[in-house]
Design a protein around this motif. Structure first.
Motif, PDB file in Angstrom:
ATOM      1  N   GLU A 145       0.848  -1.197   0.000  1.00 43.98           N
ATOM      2  CA  GLU A 145       0.000   0.000   0.000  1.00 43.98           C
ATOM      3  C   GLU A 145       0.882   1.245   0.000  1.00 43.98           C
ATOM      4  O   GLU A 145       2.107   1.128  -0.054  1.00 43.98           O
ATOM      5  N   ILE A 166      -4.658   3.015  -0.469  1.00 39.76           N
ATOM      6  CA  ILE A 166      -5.027   2.385   0.812  1.00 39.76           C
ATOM      7  C   ILE A 166      -5.598   0.999   0.530  1.00 39.76           C
ATOM      8  O   ILE A 166      -6.408   0.830  -0.367  1.00 39.76           O
ATOM      9  N   TYR A 180      -3.845  -1.019   5.984  1.00 39.03           N
ATOM     10  CA  TYR A 180      -3.903   0.333   6.561  1.00 39.03           C
ATOM     11  C   TYR A 180      -5.330   0.797   6.812  1.00 39.03           C
ATOM     12  O   TYR A 180      -5.564   1.618   7.701  1.00 39.03           O
ATOM     13  N   GLU A 203      -6.053  -0.219  10.304  1.00 41.57           N
ATOM     14  CA  GLU A 203      -5.355   0.655  11.249  1.00 41.57           C
ATOM     15  C   GLU A 203      -6.012   2.034  11.330  1.00 41.57           C
ATOM     16  O   GLU A 203      -6.137   2.617  12.402  1.00 41.57           O
ATOM     17  N   THR A 228      -2.079   7.989   9.997  1.00 42.15           N
ATOM     18  CA  THR A 228      -1.672   6.589   9.816  1.00 42.15           C
ATOM     19  C   THR A 228      -0.716   6.458   8.628  1.00 42.15           C
ATOM     20  O   THR A 228       0.360   5.859   8.746  1.00 42.15           O
ATOM     21  N   ILE A 229      -1.107   7.033   7.512  1.00 48.12           N
ATOM     22  CA  ILE A 229      -0.260   6.934   6.304  1.00 48.12           C
ATOM     23  C   ILE A 229       1.081   7.640   6.539  1.00 48.12           C
ATOM     24  O   ILE A 229       2.148   7.122   6.189  1.00 48.12           O
ATOM     25  N   TRP A 241       3.444   5.553   9.031  1.00 44.30           N
ATOM     26  CA  TRP A 241       4.028   4.330   8.465  1.00 44.30           C
ATOM     27  C   TRP A 241       4.968   4.657   7.315  1.00 44.30           C
ATOM     28  O   TRP A 241       6.012   4.010   7.145  1.00 44.30           O
ATOM     29  N   MET A 270       1.406  -2.799  14.491  1.00 43.50           N
ATOM     30  CA  MET A 270       0.037  -2.522  14.048  1.00 43.50           C
ATOM     31  C   MET A 270      -0.912  -2.770  15.211  1.00 43.50           C
ATOM     32  O   MET A 270      -0.682  -3.651  16.047  1.00 43.50           O
TER      33      MET A 270
END
Ligand SMILES: [Zn+2]
Length: 298
Positions: A3, A167, A171, A174, A205-206, A209, A232
């Motif tokens: 992703e 996405i 993810y 998450e 979140t993006i 990570w 996670m």
């Protein structure tokens, strides 16, 4: 399926290795990988890498003057870096040999879904983009418009590449946990505060990570891309305690996949029946994740 954060790390690592290098040859272990006819692959040989881009979940390698090699790894495709050109095999299905080293593509399993397109214009390149919103470049208004354009479950809306770009299954789990929203909540029923919370959860979140993987790619090529990452909160953690409240993480199975969630944080404490939920998600879904990925833009 790799992703946005994984693709960003691949691109970061590739920029340092192949930008400005010459593509000497592309070797294919299977003719089925290549999904385009014109221009022929051999036309890309001997050309210099001018740019790199992400198109949805695809990696696009731009060659002079205007060629693009566009790779979609799908679920099981992974990239590897070699100093010497590797031998092709059942597992190593392609090698892109540059003047600086080789990039190989492996695909585990018998279902070969990864794809390569060769295009020679920006227009054709954009034509490969499913068209989902680039959330990291969007404002709340654009996010809300994309989210609520059709009524879907949140899980489906987040992972649909025509709605949001980059996405996938991992993810989205998450993001929904961070936003404290149920995967089966309907996009039409969300309050403005929930939409804003979801928007922030997607971005955080993006961002987190991506930063982590790019940090890891400083020294080494991202060889261990996986959907199940240490740290996670819920994804791939069925039966383990939620890091926020300690409740056991639950799952809903649908299509050929599952979504993980914390009942306390996300569904008001309700342990919803797996079968009913599966049905609900399945009805909001093509049969497989691959199909969702492959649907052409309307
Ligand atoms: Zn929880």
């Amino acid at each position: 399926m790799p992703e946005l954060p994984d693709i960003a790390a691949y691109l970061y690592a590739l920029e340092r290795r192949i930008l400005g290098a010459n593509l000497e040859a592309v070797r294919l272990g299977t003719p089925f990988l290549l999904r385009s006819v014109k221009p022929p692959l051999v036309e890309t040989h001997g050309r210099k890498v001018a740019r790199l881009r992400r198109i949805g979940k695809r990696i696009a390698i731009g060659l002079e003057p205007g060629y693009w090699l566009v790779l979609h790894l799908m679920i099981a495709g992974r990239l590897h870096w070699h100093k010497q050109p590797p031998k092709l095999s059942k597992r190593v299905i392609a090698s892109f040999d540059f003047s600086t080293g080789s990039l190989s593509l492996t695909e585990a399993g018998s279902k070969k879904r990864a794809s390569l397109h060769v295009v020679e214009s920006e227009k054709e390149l954009i034509g490969l983009d499913p068209g989902g919103l680039e959330v990291m470049e969007a404002d709340l208004f654009a996010f809300k418009a994309a989210l609520t354009a059709q009524n879907h479950t949140l899980k489906r809306a987040l992972t649909d590449p025509h709605i949001f770009s980059g996405i996938g299954n991992a993810y989205s789990d998450e993001i929904l946990h961070r936003a404290k929203l149920s995967p089966i909540a309907l996009t039409s029923k969300l309050t403005p505060a929930q939409i804003q919370g979801l928007f922030e959860a997607v971005r955080l979140t993006i961002e987190e990570w991506t930063a982590r993987f790019i940090g890891e790619a400083q020294d080494t090529f991202p060889e261990h891309v996986t959907a199940f990452r240490e740290g996670m909160a819920v994804h791939g953690r069925y039966g383990e305690p939620c890091p926020r409240c300690g409740t056991k993480v639950q799952r809903i199975r649908y299509a050929d996949n599952e979504t993980n969630y914390c009942p306390t944080c996300q569904t008001g404490g309700r342990l919803l029946a797996d079968r009913a939920l599966s049905r609900l998600l399945r009805e909001d879904w093509p049969r497989t994740l691959d199909e969702l990925e492959a649907i052409k833009r309307p």
